[in-house]
Design an enzyme around this catalytic site. Structure first.
Site, PDB file in Angstrom:
ATOM      1  CG  HIS B 164      -0.484   0.123   2.508  1.00 32.91           C
ATOM      2  ND1 HIS B 164      -1.202   0.707   3.524  1.00 32.91           N
ATOM      3  CD2 HIS B 164       0.705  -0.245   3.037  1.00 32.91           C
ATOM      4  CE1 HIS B 164      -0.478   0.683   4.628  1.00 32.91           C
ATOM      5  NE2 HIS B 164       0.671   0.098   4.369  1.00 32.91           N
ATOM      6  CG  HIS B 165       3.686   2.421   2.596  1.00 28.66           C
ATOM      7  ND1 HIS B 165       2.844   3.388   3.092  1.00 28.66           N
ATOM      8  CD2 HIS B 165       3.979   1.606   3.647  1.00 28.66           C
ATOM      9  CE1 HIS B 165       2.643   3.178   4.390  1.00 28.66           C
ATOM     10  NE2 HIS B 165       3.305   2.099   4.749  1.00 28.66           N
ATOM     11  CB  ALA B 166       4.157   0.384  -4.071  1.00 29.94           C
TER      12      ALA B 166
END
Lengths: 692, 692
Positions: B164-166
Site C-alpha cells: 500500500h505504500h508503493a
C-alpha cells in the site's frame, strides 16, 4: 530456521447450529366454529413451524426427506432433543394459577375450551394446547442450554405457540407460556457462573409485554424490543411499549423500547436502530448469551405487521448480534403470520447462524419518523448508557444525560428534568431575540411597539422585544409585517461534553433578509417574534400559537387601523403563521392586506381560513396568499407509499419547496416572494406617472 | 395437508474460504550488511507469511503437515493457486519506469542492490525481489478473482512484500508493487458488469499513500484508511493521510482518512470508528467487493505501530465487513512486524472468514482524542455521505453539510466554508453576551466600563459588552473581577435538519453565579467576557488570549489603580484566564490582589507566571492562587498509560476536579472557591469590631 508447527494435524471442528423442532407443537390449534374460520384460518397457524422446517430442508440446510423431524439432520445443523418444560421452570416465571389454568384446558370439553378461548385476550385452546405449550417452552430452554453448554455454536428454536405476550399471570396474544422468559430465567439459575447477563432482542412487530414484565426489575436481563407502537394503539394496546418504560429498581435502564410511531418500517429503519441504539448498548452490556425473540411479523408480506423487513434484513440483524457474547446466540420463534414470509426470513437467519455472510440490503434511508423516535430513545436511554452519550468516554459528569432530556415544554408531558434545567437557565431564544432588538435599534433605528395584553407574559424582555417596528411606521403607506418563530441556530457540538461551542455557532434568521429588502423599498416594517417557549415561570402556561393569534388581533385593532398604511403585506414564518390565518378569519382585512406569504416546515400543520364574517374570504385568501411548505410536509402525502395528495383551497395557494427546513424553503423561494409582494403592493398610477 | 418439500435432498455446500500462500514470497529478503542486521533483522521479515500459515495449520484451519504450502488443505479453506502478476496488470497502476526499475533488480550485483536499497524510501532489494513482488501482487489478484467468481466465499492472501505504500512511480515503505490497487483495478477491468464498485479498507497502522494516490479521482473505488497520523509526522510522514484529503474530481468524497492523532489506540477506537464512519459509509456506497488492506501493525505487541488492537478486535472488524457486498471479502496482508501478533491476529480473521463468530471485546471506551478525530472526519465527510448527516434522510438541502464544516477560526487553517457561513450570520456568542449586558443592566444596574484599545475590534457590540461593572465600582473597597470565556450552551438538535432548537436550548454561565454571590457580599464586581471569535471581518485577526492580556493590563493601568479598592480577587474561567496570569507577571499586583482563582478545561494549556519584575512573584502566586483543572487535563498525564505527573509550582496551586467541562468543574468547586475568596478579602479588624 523453519520452526515446525506445534500440532499440525489437529483437526478443526466447526460447531453446528442447533435446531429445535417437533411436530407435536402442531397439535395446539384453534377449534373451528365456522366455515369462515376453516377457509381463513387463525393466523397463529400450526403450519407456521412446519413451513420453516420445510424450507430449511428444501435448501439443504437440514437433511430430512420425510420432513417429520428426524434426529440426524446432516452436516450443518444439529437436532436438539425437545422436552416439555418442567413445572418448576414454568413457575419461576408464571403464577400457580396461570399454570393451573393452562393445565386445566387439557381436560376441558369443547364448550369449555371455546368459552376459555372467548374469555382470553387473543388466545385459543384445545386439549393439546398444554402439551404444545410445554414443548414450545421446553424447546426454548433446551436450545439456550445447548448453546451455553457449547454443544452447538448457536441455535434456532422453531417453536409454537409463541411466548412474549404471556404475562406472569395471564396468557395473551396467542401466547400461553412466556417461553423466552422461562428459558432465560432457567439459564441464569442453572449456570450462575458462566451466564450472568442475558440480552433478549425482541424483533417481533408487537411489543413483548410479557417478557418486559418478567424482567422489569431484574438486573441480569437487558430486554430490547423493536415494535410498532402508534402511541400505544397497536397491539397489545397499552403504554407498556413506550420509549419511556426503562425498567425499575435494579432493572432501571435495562429495558429498552424502540416504538415505531407508524407502520411500514423496513430494513433501513431496523438497521438504523441497530446501529444507533441496539449494538452500542449490547456492546456496553457485554452479555453472556443473546436470545432473539424472533417474530417474523415485521416481514414484508405480513398483513398483521404491515411492515417491510426483508429476509436480507433479518440476516443482517442476526449477523450483527452474532458479534456479541462470543457468538452465543439463540433464536426463538415468536409471531409472524405470512407463511411464505416467515419461511424465507427464518431461512436467511439460519444461513447466517450456520456461518454464511448476510445478503446486502437495498434500502438505506430510514423514515423520518424512525429517525425521530430513535432520537427520543437515545435521549431517554443516554441516562443509563455511556455509549449513547455524546462521547461515551466513561465520564461521570451527567451533563450529557441532562442534555438528553431536553424536550418541548409545549408537549403534553414535559420532562421534569428539563423543566428543572430550564428554570435555572436562560432560554436561548430569549437571548437571541433580545440581541436582535439591540441590533435593529442600532442599525435601523427600530423601536418597540407597546404590547399590553393581559394574558401574555409580563417580562421586560418579552414586552420590549416582541414587536419591533421601523421609525416611519405611523406614516408609511406601505407596510410589510413579518411574523416569525425565533431564529434557528447552527452550531457544532463538543463531541466529549455535549456542550455547544457558541464561538462556533451562528444564528440564522432569514426574516432579517426580508426586513432589509423591505426597508430598501422604503416601506415600513413590523417585525414580530413569537417565542416557542419563554424564560421563567410563565412558560408552563404559555402557548406560542395562541400568542401569535392574540398579538395579530391586538396589532390590527390597536394600530394598523390607525396607521396611514394603505397596503399591507404579511410574511409568516413557522408556527407563528397561525396568527395571520386567524386574523384573516376574524377581521375583514381585505381592504388593507394585499398579500400573505407563509413558510411552513414539516412539523407545522396547515391551517385553513375559517371566516366568522364572510365566506368569500376563503376565495380572497386563495388569490392573495402563498403558502410554501417543506418538501416532506405531510400535506403532500407520502411519496414512498404512493399515497400522494394535494392540500385543499381553504389552506391558500400551497406550494411545495424542494428542500427541508424553514431556512432552506425561504432561501429557495426568496426572489419569488419578493416579486409577489412587490406586485401586490405596487401603485399603478404613480408608476405610470414616473414612467411618463 | 402436509405439502412435501420441493427438493428435500438437495445437499447444501458451504463455500470454503480461499487462501493464497507460496513459499517463494519468502525469497525477497534484506541482504545483511552487518552482524547487527542478522541478530535484529529487518521488520519486513520473510517469516511473516510463514508464521501466519503455520498458525492456521496449528489450529486446524488448514491441513498441511509439512507446512510447505500443499494444494489440498482440508475442509475449511481452499488453496487458491498463485501466479506472478502480468506486466499489463502492473502497468495499469504503475509507470513503465517503475516496473523497469523493479525488473532491473533481478540482475543487479550485490553492490548495486545495496545502492538501490539505500537510495529508496524504506525498501530493500535482492535478486528475488521481483519474483516475490510479482507473486505477492498476482496472489492478491487471484484471491479477489476467486471471490468474485464465486469459487470461494471469501479469501485471505498471505502475501509479501506488502503493497500500500508503493506509489504509481515509486516503491516505498517496504512495498514494491501496490498489490491491492493492482488487484482492484484488474477486477474492475475484468468484471465490468458484476463488479462496479470496490471498497478498500486499509487498517494497516500506516496510511496507504500508494493506494490512495491510485484511486484519488476514481469513482469506482472507495478508499478508507485508519492510521496513526500525528499531524503527518508518523510514517509516511506527509499530509496525504489527513482527514481533509477527500479525493478529487469524480473521486471526490471517495477517499476517507481516519488519522489517529496519537499512538496507543486499540479495539474501542477502531470499533468506534467502524460504527460511526466506516460501516455507515460502506452501507451507503453498496460495494460489490470489499478488500481489506490488512496490515497487522496496529496489533498489540507491534512496537512499530505502538497500538493495541487485539485479535478479537480484528475479528470483530472482519465480521462487520462480512456484512457488505454479499460477503464478497478479500483480506490481503500488508504490514505488521511482531510475528506472534500478526499470526494471532490473522488466525482470528481467518476464523471469522470461515464462519466462526468473533470473540467479544473487553474494551468499550475509545480515547478522547479518537472521539474528537472521528468528529472531525464526520464533519468533513458529511458533505458527501448522507448517512453521516444528522438524519440521513436523503434530503438534498445541504444545511447539514454546511453545519459539518464549522470549525474554530482561531485554528491555523480555518475552513473556508465556515468563514463564508460565519460572515453571513451573527456569531452566537455575541448575541448571548449582548443579552447578558441587557440583563445585568436591568437587574443590577451594571454599566459598561469604557474600553479603548486601538488594536481591539471596534464594533458597537464589542465596546459595549466586553467589560461590565457594578455601579459602586469606583467606591467599593473590595472588588471581584471575573474574566471568562463566553457562556456554554446546552441544546437539542433536530435529528432531521441538524438545526438547534433555540426553544429547547439554554445558556449556561456559572460566572453569573459568582456575580450574584459577590454582590451579596456587597463587593464591587467587574465582569469581563472574552469572546473566542467575533462577528464580522475583524475576526480573521482576532485572538482571544492576546485580547484577555491586553484588556487586563488596560484595566489595571487605567482603572484599578484609581479605584478605591484595597482588595481584589480575580476569577478566571477558561482561556480568558491567560489575561490574569499575564497581568501577574507584568505588573506588581501583590498589594491589591489577594486571590486568583482559575478554572481550566482540558483544551486550555496551563500557563506559568513568568515575572518581568520580581522572581518572588512565583511564590506569591502559588500561595494566593488556585487553578482547578478538569479531570482529564493533560497536566496530570495519562492515567491509562500509567504515565501520571503533577504540574509544577510556577503554574500556581493546581487542583484536579473529578469531572470534565468548565461548568462541571465550577459546580464541583463553587463553595470551596467562595470560602477561599471570602477568607482572602476578609478584613480582620472590622470583623473583630463587629463581633464585639
Amino acid at each position: 530456521m523453519i520452526v515446525p508447527a506445534r500440532k499440525p494435524n489437529l483437526s478443526y471442528i466447526l460447531l453446528k447450529t442447533g435446531l429445535v423442532y417437533d411436530v407435536r407443537m402442531r397439535y395446539h390449534a384453534k377449534i373451528y366454529t365456522s366455515y369462515f374460520e376453516y377457509i381463513d384460518p387463525h393466523p397463529e397457524d400450526p403450519r407456521r413451524i412446519y413451513r420453516i422446517y420445510k424450507i430449511l430442508a428444501e435448501n439443504g440446510l437440514i437433511i430430512d426427506p420425510s420432513l417429520c423431524g428426524s434426529d440426524d439432520i446432516g452436516d450443518y445443523m444439529l437436532k436438539i432433543p425437545i422436552r416439555e418444560a418442567k413445572k418448576e421452570e414454568i413457575l419461576a416465571v408464571h403464577s400457580e394459577e396461570h399454570l393451573k389454568f393452562i393445565e386445566s384446558t387439557q381436560n376441558m370439553n369443547k364448550d369449555e375450551l371455546l368459552k376459555a378461548t372467548e374469555k382470553g385476550d387473543s388466545v385459543y385452546f384445545n386439549n393439546d394446547s398444554l402439551l404444545s405449550a410445554k414443548l414450545s417452552c421446553g424447546g426454548a430452554i433446551e436450545a439456550c442450554k445447548a448453546v451455553v453448554e457449547g454443544k452447538v455454536k448457536n441455535a434456532m428454536a422453531v417453536v409454537r405457540p409463541p411466548g412474549h405476550h404471556a404475562e406472569p399471570d395471564a396468557p395473551g396474544g396467542f401466547c400461553l407460556f412466556s417461553n423466552v422468559a422461562v428459558a432465560a430465567t432457567s439459564i441464569l439459575d442453572s449456570y450462575p457462573e458462566s451466564v450472568r447477563k442475558i440480552v433478549i432482542i425482541d424483533w417481533d412487530i408487537h411489543h413483548g409485554n410479557g417478557t418486559q414484565k418478567v424482567f422489569y426489575n431484574d438486573p441480569r436481563v437487558l430486554y430490547i424490543s423493536l415494535h410498532r407502537y402508534e402511541q400505544g394503539k397497536y397491539y397489545p394496546g397499552t403504554k407498556a411499549g413506550g420509549a419511556d418504560q426503562v425498567g425499575e429498581d435494579l432493572g432501571e435502564g435495562l429495558n429498552v423500547n424502540i416504538p415505531w410511531p407508524v407502520g411500514g418500517v423496513g430494513d433501513a429503519d431496523y438497521i438504523y436502530a441497530f446501529r444507533k441504539v441496539v449494538m452500542p448498548i449490547c456492546y456496553e452490556f457485554q452479555p453472556d448469551l443473546v436470545i432473539i425473540s424472533s417474530g417474523f411479523d415485521a416481514a414484508d408480506g405480513d398483513v398483521i405487521g404491515g411492515c417491510h423487513v426483508s429476509p436480507a434484513g433479518y440476516g443482517q440483524m442476526t449477523h450483527m448480534l452474532k458479534s456479541l457474547a462470543r457468538g452465543n446466540l439463540c433464536v426463538v420463534l415468536e409471531g409472524g403470520y405470512n407463511l411464505d414470509s416467515i419461511a424465507k426470513s427464518a431461512l436467511r437467519v439460519a444461513k447466517v447462524l450456520i456461518g454464511e455472510p448476510p445478503e446486502e440490503l437495498k434500502q438505506i434511508n430510514p423514515k423520518i419518523e424512525s429517525i425521530e423516535v430513535i432520537d427520543d430513545v437515545i435521549k431517554i436511554q443516554s441516562r443509563y448508557w455511556k455509549s449513547l452519550g455524546p462521547g461515551y468516554t466513561g465520564l461521570d459528569y451527567n451533563l450529557p444525560s441532562i442534555m438528553g432530556n431536553f424536550d418541548k415544554l409545549t408537549s403534553q408531558s414535559p420532562d421534569p428534568t428539563f423543566i428543572e434545567v430550564a428554570s435555572k437557565h436562560e432560554r436561548l431564544n430569549d437571548a437571541v431575540r433580545d440581541h436582535q432588538r439591540t441590533a435593529l435599534f442600532e442599525k435601523y433605528n427600530f423601536s418597540t411597539l407597546p404590547l399590553f395584553i393581559e394574558k401574555l407574559p409580563n417580562t421586560q424582555s418579552y414586552n420590549a422585544s416582541t414587536i419591533l417596528c421601523s421609525p416611519d411606521i405611523y406614516e408609511n403607506d406601505k407596510i410589510v409585517i413579518i411574523v416569525h418563530d425565533p431564529s434557528r441556530i447552527w452550531a457544532r457540538r463538543d463531541p466529549i461534553t455535549g456542550d455547544l461551542d457558541p464561538a462556533n455557532a451562528v444564528t440564522v434568521d432569514k426574516s432579517l433578509d426580508f426586513i432589509e429588502w423591505a426597508l430598501k423599498q422604503k416601506w415600513g416594517v413590523i417585525d414580530i417574534n413569537i417565542p416557542i417557549t419563554i424564560t421563567g415561570k410563565d412558560d408552563a402556561t404559555y402557548n406560542n400559537i395562541n400568542t401569535s393569534q392574540d398579538i395579530l388581533l391586538y396589532l390590527w385593532d390597536n394600530f394598523l387601523h390607525f396607521f396611514k398604511a394603505q397596503k399591507i403585506a404579511f410574511i409568516g414564518v413557522g408556527e407563528a403563521y397561525n396568527g395571520i390565518i386567524h386574523l384573516c378569519g376574524h377581521r375583514d382585512v381585505r381592504k388593507l392586506v394585499k398579500a400573505s406569504i407563509n413558510f411552513v416546515d414539516k412539523a407545522t400543520a396547515l391551517r385553513a381560513v375559517i371566516s366568522t364574517i364572510d365566506e368569500s374570504i376563503v376565495d380572497w385568501f386563495f388569490r392573495n396568499s402563498l403558502v410554501f411548505t417543506s418538501s416532506k410536509h405531510s400535506c403532500w402525502g407520502d411519496k414512498d407509499t404512493g399515497n400522494t395528495k394535494r392540500p385543499r383551497k381553504k389552506y391558500g395557494r400551497v406550494l411545495r419547496a424542494d428542500v427541508e427546513g424553514l431556512d432552506g424553503v425561504i432561501d429557495e423561494r426568496f426572489d419569488e416572494v419578493c416579486t409577489f409582494i412587490q406586485e401586490s403592493l405596487e401603485d399603478y398610477e404613480s408608476e405610470s406617472d414616473s414612467e411618463s
